[in-house]
Design an enzyme around this catalytic site. Structure first.
Site, mmCIF file in Angstrom:
data_model
loop_
_atom_site.group_PDB
_atom_site.id
_atom_site.type_symbol
_atom_site.label_atom_id
_atom_site.label_comp_id
_atom_site.label_asym_id
_atom_site.label_seq_id
_atom_site.Cartn_x
_atom_site.Cartn_y
_atom_site.Cartn_z
ATOM 1 N N ASN A 10 0.878 -1.167 0.000
ATOM 2 C CA ASN A 10 0.000 0.000 0.000
ATOM 3 C C ASN A 10 0.918 1.220 0.000
ATOM 4 O O ASN A 10 1.355 1.689 1.046
ATOM 5 C CB ASN A 10 -0.887 -0.070 1.253
ATOM 6 C CG ASN A 10 -1.824 1.125 1.403
ATOM 7 O OD1 ASN A 10 -1.666 2.137 0.734
ATOM 8 N ND2 ASN A 10 -2.780 0.994 2.306
ATOM 9 N N ARG A 92 -2.159 -1.725 -3.841
ATOM 10 C CA ARG A 92 -3.216 -0.730 -3.811
ATOM 11 C C ARG A 92 -2.898 0.294 -4.892
ATOM 12 O O ARG A 92 -1.792 0.844 -4.927
ATOM 13 C CB ARG A 92 -3.239 -0.020 -2.456
ATOM 14 C CG ARG A 92 -4.236 1.125 -2.430
ATOM 15 C CD ARG A 92 -4.132 1.923 -1.133
ATOM 16 N NE ARG A 92 -5.125 2.982 -1.091
ATOM 17 C CZ ARG A 92 -4.942 4.163 -0.503
ATOM 18 N NH1 ARG A 92 -3.802 4.447 0.098
ATOM 19 N NH2 ARG A 92 -5.897 5.066 -0.511
ATOM 20 N N HIS A 181 -10.568 5.396 -1.566
ATOM 21 C CA HIS A 181 -10.649 4.574 -0.344
ATOM 22 C C HIS A 181 -11.690 3.467 -0.492
ATOM 23 O O HIS A 181 -12.235 2.974 0.497
ATOM 24 C CB HIS A 181 -11.035 5.412 0.898
ATOM 25 C CG HIS A 181 -10.051 6.461 1.286
ATOM 26 N ND1 HIS A 181 -10.429 7.752 1.626
ATOM 27 C CD2 HIS A 181 -8.693 6.426 1.392
ATOM 28 C CE1 HIS A 181 -9.365 8.466 1.932
ATOM 29 N NE2 HIS A 181 -8.297 7.685 1.799
ATOM 30 N N ARG A 242 -5.435 18.429 3.132
ATOM 31 C CA ARG A 242 -6.258 18.827 1.970
ATOM 32 C C ARG A 242 -7.514 19.568 2.418
ATOM 33 O O ARG A 242 -8.114 19.207 3.424
ATOM 34 C CB ARG A 242 -6.672 17.579 1.168
ATOM 35 C CG ARG A 242 -5.496 16.854 0.553
ATOM 36 C CD ARG A 242 -5.886 15.533 -0.081
ATOM 37 N NE ARG A 242 -5.026 14.476 0.393
ATOM 38 C CZ ARG A 242 -5.284 13.176 0.313
ATOM 39 N NH1 ARG A 242 -6.399 12.756 -0.259
ATOM 40 N NH2 ARG A 242 -4.449 12.282 0.797
ATOM 41 N N GLU A 385 -7.342 -2.615 4.802
ATOM 42 C CA GLU A 385 -7.183 -2.556 3.346
ATOM 43 C C GLU A 385 -6.245 -3.658 2.860
ATOM 44 O O GLU A 385 -6.476 -4.256 1.807
ATOM 45 C CB GLU A 385 -6.624 -1.184 2.942
ATOM 46 C CG GLU A 385 -7.624 -0.044 3.083
ATOM 47 C CD GLU A 385 -6.970 1.338 3.037
ATOM 48 O OE1 GLU A 385 -6.242 1.680 3.990
ATOM 49 O OE2 GLU A 385 -7.181 2.061 2.057
#
Ligand code: ADP
Ligand code: UVW
Ligand code: MG
Length: 404
Positions: A10, A92, A181, A242, A385
């Protein structure tokens, strides 16, 4: 016996998280991460199953060097990537555009498409590409599989996926809402149904993935119907660095009146905004410490973060019509009780509430934090994940006869 191990990478903008799993027994053989790639003080933390964590600090200049360091750590435990037990490497990949709706075995055409999408995932796709190329160089014989953040969101209806701009212009430049995501939203919505003891098809869930990047999604019966990130991972919630949502005219204003270039504004909104832009810190632990010490800037940053989160809970409640559960996940969602408490405060009218004692409990597994008689379940559901990517990778290589 056929090989049953999967290595999952990832790769983020400045970090790599990895896990080595044995899919036959579902066992985690090693987990680790490399942080602050590109800085002098990079950190590698590697934990073999049943063993002590090993840490190393020192400059790791780029993702290629990071992966080679990871491979060296694995080799020390007899788990090297050259092992015949390794069946595949799962990656990922953040942006898969419209084309990739499923996990995909990587070939040159897939690599070219991931590269073409760099402008819409500038912080992520380049790191994902480096991870893939380094892994290919280490094991050219193995299937490399891409699992896309965008895939779960491809079920969004056009009414949620389109921006209200001129259709021809949007289509020509492939401007639409993709969402990110997705691996986490898929996994967490399924685990939430399991926590409720119900089938995913019967459950409507609002998933709040609050990490450094953050996004919300509305999941109806196991399918995503809306999500807060858009063309890029910049839209939506207030994040670590962000801005999330704002009037797009802010950009023209900064260009015309602030005399900033497009690149400068891009950097401002992606790297110097959100919590760090508001108060100088992007780690929720530090922000809470400052709030508790009476720091006004940290308080305002926290309040703006919560206000936005609450707006999305309300919006997705309306999108879904009936909500069975709200699930908090990722670094902030799993660990920051004050965020969960504040996000749900005042929403009793929607059937949402948090039990203070349950909310304060720290634990590893999925758990309910709403009062037992609550109309809507509020839950903490740790995301995984890496396990989800490994599961999808292994299923694909088995199904397509790609096992060597
Ligand atoms: N114990 C904690 N309390 C509050 N916030 C935490 C805690 N641990 C981690 N976090 C938050 O989680 C963030 C990282 O989340 P994570 O899901 O790992 O993000 P990413 O995958 O984007 O790197 C940190 O920046 C920090 O804000
Ligand atoms: C898509 C995205 O924002 O990912 P991350 O949270 O890992 O930065
Ligand atoms: Mg993350």
């Amino acid at each position: 016996m056929s090989p049953s191990r999967v290595l999952v990478l990832n790769s983020g903008s400045s970090s790599v998280k990895y896990q080595l799993l044995d899919m036959r027994g579902g066992e985690r053989l090693a987990v680790g991460l490399v942080e602050r790639i590109g800085e002098e003080t990079s950190l590698l933390r590697h934990t073999p199953a049943g063993g002590e964590a090993r840490e190393r600090t020192g400059a790791v200049p780029d993702h290629d060097a990071a992966l080679k360091a990871v491979a060296a750590e694995l080799a020390k435990d007899g788990l090297g990537v050259d092992a015949p037990e390794l069946a595949a490497i799962g990656h990922r990949v953040v942006h898969g555009g419209k084309r990739f709706t499923e996990p995909t075995v990587i070939d040159d055409a897939v690599l070219a498409e991931i590269e073409r999408l760099i402008p819409v995932a500038p912080l992520h796709n380049p790191a994902n590409l480096t991870g893939i190329r380094t892994a290919q160089a280490l094991r050219p014989d193995l299937p490399q599989v891409a699992v896309f953040d965008t895939a779960f969101h491809t079920t969004m209806p056009e009414s949620a996926a389109r921006y209200a701009i001129d259709v021809e212009t949007a289509d020509r430049h492939r401007v639409r809402r993709y969402g990110f995501h997705g691996t986490s939203h898929a996994y967490v919505s399924r685990e939430t149904a399991r926590l409720l003891g119900r089938a995913p098809e019967d459950v409507n869930v609002i998933v709040l993935h609050l990490g450094n990047g953050a996004s919300a999604s509305a999941v109806r019966g196991g399918h995503c119907v809306d999500t807060s990130m858009g063309l890029t991972p910049l839209e939506g919630l207030v994040m670590g660095t962000r801005s999330g949502d704002m009037d797009p005219a802010v950009i023209f204003h900064l260009m015309r009146v602030g005399e900033m270039s497009a690149d400068e504004i891009d950097t401002l909104l992606n790297k110097r905004s959100g919590l760090i832009g508001l108060c100088g810190d992007n780690d929720m632990r530090e922000i809470r410490r400052r709030v508790d010490a009476g720091d006004e800037r940290a308080r305002l940053a926290f309040d703006i973060y919560i206000h936005r989160l609450k707006k999305y809970i309300g919006a997705y409640y309306a999108v879904l019509g009936r909500v069975d559960a709200v699930a908090f996940t990722a670094g902030v969602g799993e660990n920051a009780a004050p965020v969960r408490e504040a996000a749900v405060a005042g929403l009793e009218g929607l059937g949402l509430a948090v039990d203070d004692e349950l909310n304060a409990v720290r634990g590893d597994g999925a758990r309910l934090i709403s009062p037992p008689d609550a109309r809507v379940a509020v839950a903490v559901v740790p995301t995984d994940e890496e396990m989800e990517i490994a599961t999808q990778t292994y299923a694909l290589v088995n199904a397509s006869g790609n096992l060597t």
